[in-house]
Structures are given as C-alpha cells and as structure tokens.
Motif scaffolding. Structure first.
Motif, PDB file in Angstrom:
ATOM      1  N   ILE A   1     -15.481 -55.510  65.397  1.00 49.47           N
ATOM      2  CA  ILE A   1     -14.285 -55.718  64.568  1.00 49.47           C
ATOM      3  C   ILE A   1     -14.111 -54.583  63.561  1.00 49.47           C
ATOM      4  N   GLN A   2     -12.903 -54.520  63.007  1.00 51.07           N
ATOM      5  CA  GLN A   2     -12.616 -53.541  61.956  1.00 51.07           C
ATOM      6  C   GLN A   2     -11.667 -54.173  60.951  1.00 51.07           C
ATOM      7  N   VAL A   3     -12.024 -54.113  59.681  1.00 47.70           N
ATOM      8  CA  VAL A   3     -11.185 -54.638  58.603  1.00 47.70           C
ATOM      9  C   VAL A   3     -10.912 -53.525  57.608  1.00 47.70           C
ATOM     10  N   THR A   4      -9.637 -53.324  57.318  1.00 49.41           N
ATOM     11  CA  THR A   4      -9.230 -52.355  56.304  1.00 49.41           C
ATOM     12  C   THR A   4      -8.436 -53.103  55.244  1.00 49.41           C
ATOM     13  N   ALA A   5      -8.921 -53.106  54.022  1.00 53.79           N
ATOM     14  CA  ALA A   5      -8.245 -53.817  52.930  1.00 53.79           C
ATOM     15  C   ALA A   5      -8.685 -53.220  51.618  1.00 53.79           C
ATOM     16  N   ALA A   6      -7.865 -53.433  50.581  1.00 57.46           N
ATOM     17  CA  ALA A   6      -8.271 -52.975  49.255  1.00 57.46           C
ATOM     18  C   ALA A   6      -9.562 -53.670  48.847  1.00 57.46           C
ATOM     19  N   ARG A   7      -9.616 -54.979  49.158  1.00 57.19           N
ATOM     20  CA  ARG A   7     -10.811 -55.741  48.814  1.00 57.19           C
ATOM     21  C   ARG A   7     -10.893 -56.944  49.747  1.00 57.19           C
ATOM     22  N   VAL A   8     -12.083 -57.200  50.269  1.00 57.28           N
ATOM     23  CA  VAL A   8     -12.331 -58.398  51.064  1.00 57.28           C
ATOM     24  C   VAL A   8     -13.285 -59.264  50.257  1.00 57.28           C
ATOM     25  N   CYS A   9     -12.822 -60.458  49.883  1.00 59.93           N
ATOM     26  CA  CYS A   9     -13.591 -61.331  48.996  1.00 59.93           C
ATOM     27  C   CYS A   9     -13.974 -62.612  49.720  1.00 59.93           C
ATOM     28  N   SER A  10     -15.221 -63.014  49.590  1.00 60.23           N
ATOM     29  CA  SER A  10     -15.690 -64.294  50.119  1.00 60.23           C
ATOM     30  C   SER A  10     -16.251 -65.116  48.968  1.00 60.23           C
ATOM     31  N   GLY A  11     -15.851 -66.388  48.920  1.00 62.30           N
ATOM     32  CA  GLY A  11     -16.419 -67.263  47.900  1.00 62.30           C
ATOM     33  C   GLY A  11     -17.908 -67.463  48.075  1.00 62.30           C
ATOM     34  N   GLY A  12     -18.392 -67.241  49.283  1.00 63.94           N
ATOM     35  CA  GLY A  12     -19.824 -67.285  49.553  1.00 63.94           C
ATOM     36  C   GLY A  12     -20.307 -65.913  49.964  1.00 63.94           C
ATOM     37  N   GLY A  13     -20.441 -65.717  51.294  1.00 63.65           N
ATOM     38  CA  GLY A  13     -20.940 -64.431  51.763  1.00 63.65           C
ATOM     39  C   GLY A  13     -20.337 -64.048  53.094  1.00 63.65           C
ATOM     40  N   PHE A  14     -21.007 -63.115  53.776  1.00 69.71           N
ATOM     41  CA  PHE A  14     -20.552 -62.550  55.043  1.00 69.71           C
ATOM     42  C   PHE A  14     -21.664 -62.705  56.069  1.00 69.71           C
ATOM     43  N   SER A  15     -21.267 -62.944  57.310  1.00 70.20           N
ATOM     44  CA  SER A  15     -22.247 -62.966  58.390  1.00 70.20           C
ATOM     45  C   SER A  15     -21.722 -62.137  59.548  1.00 70.20           C
ATOM     46  N   GLY A  16     -22.622 -61.598  60.336  1.00 69.49           N
ATOM     47  CA  GLY A  16     -22.219 -60.756  61.453  1.00 69.49           C
ATOM     48  C   GLY A  16     -22.161 -59.293  61.069  1.00 69.49           C
ATOM     49  N   GLN A  17     -21.493 -58.519  61.928  1.00 59.62           N
ATOM     50  CA  GLN A  17     -21.469 -57.078  61.735  1.00 59.62           C
ATOM     51  C   GLN A  17     -20.017 -56.588  61.708  1.00 59.62           C
ATOM     52  N   GLY A  18     -19.796 -55.400  62.188  1.00 56.40           N
ATOM     53  CA  GLY A  18     -18.458 -54.839  62.184  1.00 56.40           C
ATOM     54  C   GLY A  18     -18.288 -53.788  61.105  1.00 56.40           C
ATOM     55  N   THR A  19     -17.081 -53.232  61.053  1.00 53.04           N
ATOM     56  CA  THR A  19     -16.782 -52.143  60.126  1.00 53.04           C
ATOM     57  C   THR A  19     -15.770 -52.625  59.090  1.00 53.04           C
ATOM     58  N   PHE A  20     -16.103 -52.403  57.826  1.00 49.70           N
ATOM     59  CA  PHE A  20     -15.220 -52.775  56.727  1.00 49.70           C
ATOM     60  C   PHE A  20     -14.880 -51.527  55.922  1.00 49.70           C
ATOM     61  N   TYR A  21     -13.586 -51.274  55.755  1.00 53.55           N
ATOM     62  CA  TYR A  21     -13.116 -50.188  54.900  1.00 53.55           C
ATOM     63  C   TYR A  21     -12.506 -50.797  53.644  1.00 53.55           C
ATOM     64  N   GLY A  22     -13.041 -50.431  52.491  1.00 56.95           N
ATOM     65  CA  GLY A  22     -12.639 -51.039  51.229  1.00 56.95           C
ATOM     66  C   GLY A  22     -13.789 -51.862  50.677  1.00 56.95           C
ATOM     67  N   SER A  23     -13.586 -52.448  49.508  1.00 55.20           N
ATOM     68  CA  SER A  23     -14.643 -53.228  48.873  1.00 55.20           C
ATOM     69  C   SER A  23     -14.887 -54.521  49.621  1.00 55.20           C
ATOM     70  N   ARG A  24     -16.153 -54.889  49.735  1.00 60.27           N
ATOM     71  CA  ARG A  24     -16.549 -56.162  50.333  1.00 60.27           C
ATOM     72  C   ARG A  24     -17.392 -56.890  49.295  1.00 60.27           C
TER      73      ARG A  24
END
Length: 423
Positions: free
Chosen positions: A189-212
């Motif tokens: 997967i690929q996510v491009t965003a100014a900010r990706v916010c989770s109330g908990g956390g993240f699982s798995g892999q992939g590419t994130f562009y921007g703040s996580r």
C-alpha cells in the motif's frame, strides 16, 4: 582556695557556658541548614509546577478545536492534566488551578498555585508560603481533515489491502480507533497525506508519505448535529429500474424524489439526474456495469432496509453534491438508525468525480477497484464508520475547495490547527 584551684574552677565554668551557648544555637543552625535544603526542594517544585501549567494549558487549548471556551469544561480539563503532571514527589500538596480565556478567543491561560513543601525549615517557624506558575497556550493555523473513521472500538477501522493507494495531499486522514491496529495495511500500500492519525496505533507495513502519529485525540462526528432530510410521503417510484435507456447524445432523465425499494440503473444506460434530493428507501442504489450516470447538485439519502450504494465494474459515475438545502455539500447521507457496518461499495474504475462529502456514520466505505477513483473531484470528504480499500484502487482525496461552489459542511475541510505555548 589556692590560686591554682581557682584557675581550674574558672576553666570548668567557661566550658559549661560554651556548651550552654552551643545547645541554644543548635536549633538555629539546623534551621538555617534546613532552609538551604528546603530551598533546593522549592526550586525543583517550581520547575515541576511550571511543567504542569504548560501541560494543562496545552490540553485546555486543544479543547478550543472542539468548541468555544467553556469555563467548566476547561477548568475540569486543566485540573486533570495539572494533577497528572504535578506529582510533587507524592506529597499531599494543595494545588489550585485557575483557567481563563484571552481576548483573541484562541488562547488559554492556566495559573497554578501550590503550597511549598517544608521539611527542616519549620524548625525556625518559617511559614512555607506558596509557589505559582503560569502558562499560555494558543491554537495556530488550520488543518484540513478529509478522512475520518469514526469507530473507536474496532481494529482496522481504516484498512488498506493489497496495493491500494490513498492520496490525500495537504489534508489529514484520521481514525478514532484506540486499538493498537486501528489503521492496518499490507506491504504494497501507499498513503500520502499531510498527517495520518490513529487513536491507537498502526499494524502492517506499506509506505507512508507525511506524518504518521499514534495516540491521537479522537474527533467527534462533525456532522452529528446535521439534520437528516425529511422524505416526502409516498413513493416517487417503487423498485425503479432503468435498463438500456438513453444514449450518449440523449440521456434518460430521472427526477429527485423517494425511490422505494431502491434504484437500479442497468448496464449500458445513459442517465442524467436532475438536481435535488434522492431518497433511496428500503433498497440499494445500484449503477450496473457500463452504465453512465451524471448529476450536478444531487444528494442521496439512504434510509431503511438494504439502503446502500453499489457502483459496479466499468460504471461511469460523475456527481456534484447540492449547493443548498438539507443535503448541501453532501453526496451521501446514511440514516443514523441504519444497521452497523453495511458495505457501500465502489467497484468501478470510472468514478472519476465525486465532489462533496460522503457521510456514512454507521457504514463501511469500500473501494474495490483497480484504478483511479475520485481523481477529478474538486474535493472529497469521507466521514464513515470504517473504510476499506482493497484490490488495487488509487483513491484521490482532493482539497480544492475554491474550485467549486459546492460547500464543505461546517466542521469538515478546515479545522483548528496545532497548539503552541506562547508564554
């Protein structure tokens, strides 16, 4: 008495006086030493109190992003954070909290007052007094929120599978889930965003562009107070079906109204939807394979049993939300009494324009395609219970709000930004 014995007696008398003087001075000397010891404690206590004031002011200022300054709510928030951040080494120290709003309406001042801790300086009957700290925090700038997954209790409330892409340049993607896997993803997967916010956390892999960012504060449903449309009595049509109607040069025209039993637009049909509200009641809204449906100023209210939308393979969908009325800015509005987690599906590669807000507070927004989706929209906002991108879709969330007269509903698009300490 001989002169020698007199001298010996005098010496004994002098030694006794010195002991008496030392005994009298000892409490004073210990008190002075105690003041020095307690002074070091007061310096540390002052530092802790300032840190607590900073934390309390930041927390109170963040509340301004939810609503205007409310004294009771701000006081409760500030007190909670101050007590959490000011342990005072476990001592039972009185802590007074005062919260006030500054003139700009975007800043909060917190003042903390605490009794000084006293250990040895009390020997001199020194009144310990109090220590004070003050901090001001403010909201600066604005953030654009374009995707919100409302479900706080489940895992994978935003789930990107296979080689899905989510492109949301310049805006935030937010999951309220407090699960450690609130946002789940596969390696492709690929996510491009100014900010990706989770109330908990993240699982798995992939590419994130921007703040996580994990452990984000939840966002309340920004449309919770939006009144649902009031469908007219009766049915405009029952189990309406458009099959092989219209041509590219002469489209079949449908009118707004209440479509009981759903609305089916069959394959190879060319349909225009007149502006207005389309109530899809007790059945699905289906655009079948190879159909071509366009509507400017159209909004769909989904209510009753089985009221979902499905855009099937190779269907062409081009929608702009209404500019006024109960559905202003909303492409889809799911009844708040709908069953949880019904799927609303985009399975086509040709849903190129979806300008407006998709509001599915009970449902799951599913994109199961192999190409670009919504890439020609001026803007798209998605507020959903859960979101699933599967197969290989490339969902584009644009934020060109000024490129259309379709309004962004209040509480979406632009929200208050980050919190900063200013003094």
């Amino acid at each position: 008495m001989t002169p020698k014995s007199l001298r010996l007696a005098f010496r004994a008398s002098t030694s006794g006086g010195t002991l008496v003087l030392f005994a009298l001075a000892l409490p004073v000397l210990m008190g002075i030493g105690g003041v020095a010891v307690d002074y070091g404690t007061w310096v540390k206590q002052r530092s802790q109190l300032q840190a607590a004031a900073d934390a309390a002011a930041m927390a109170a200022a963040r509340e301004l992003a939810v609503n205007a300054f409310e004294p009771l709510r701000m006081q409760a928030v500030a007190e909670s954070w101050a007590k959490k951040a000011f342990p005072a080494d476990g001592a039972e120290i009185g802590l007074a909290t005062t919260v006030s709003s500054l003139d700009d309406g975007r800043s909060v001042q917190v003042r903390l007052t605490s009794e000084r801790q006293q250990t040895l300086s009390g020997m001199l009957a020194i009144v310990p007094g109090t220590i004070e700290a003050s901090s001001v925090a403010t909201l600066r700038g604005q953030r654009k929120v374009c995707v919100i997954a409302l479900d706080p209790a489940s895992s994978a409330t935003i789930h990107l599978k296979s080689n899905a892409w989510l492109t949301a340049k310049g805006c935030d993607v937010h999951s309220n889930a407090v699960s450690s896997s609130g946002i789940a993803s596969d390696s492709g997967i690929q996510v491009t965003a100014a900010r990706v916010c989770s109330g908990g956390g993240f699982s798995g892999q992939g590419t994130f562009y921007g703040s996580r960012i994990g452990d984000c504060r939840g966002i309340d449903d920004p449309l919770a107070d939006r009144l649902a449309p009031s469908p007219s009595a009766g049915c405009t049509a029952t189990k309406a079906s458009v099959v092989d109607k219209g041509t590219a040069g002469g489209r079949h025209l449908l009118q707004p109204g209440t479509y009981c039993g759903g609305l089916f637009i069959g394959g190879n049909s060319y349909v225009s939807l007149a502006p207005g509200e389309y109530v899809i009641k007790d059945g699905p809204f289906v655009v079948d394979s190879n159909a071509d449906v366009r509507g400017d100023g159209v909004g769909f209210y989904l209510t009753g049993t089985g009221s979902t939308f499905q855009f099937l393979s190779n269907a062409r969908v081009d929608f702009n939300a209404p500019r006024s009325g109960a559905m202003a800015g909303l492409l889809f509005f799911e009844d708040r009494a709908a069953p949880l987690l019904r799927n609303h599906e985009i399975k086509t590669n040709y849903a190129s324009n979806m300008t407006g807000t998709v509001y599915l507070s009970r449902g799951r927004f599913v994109v199961d395609a192999t190409n670009d989706v919504a890439q020609q929209s001026a803007f798209t906002v998605i507020v959903t219970r859960q979101m699933l991108l599967t197969a290989n879709p490339k969902l584009t969330i644009n934020t060109n709000y000024g490129a259309t007269t379709v309004p962004v509903p209040k509480g979406l698009g632009q929200t208050d930004g980050d919190v900063h300490l200013i003094r």
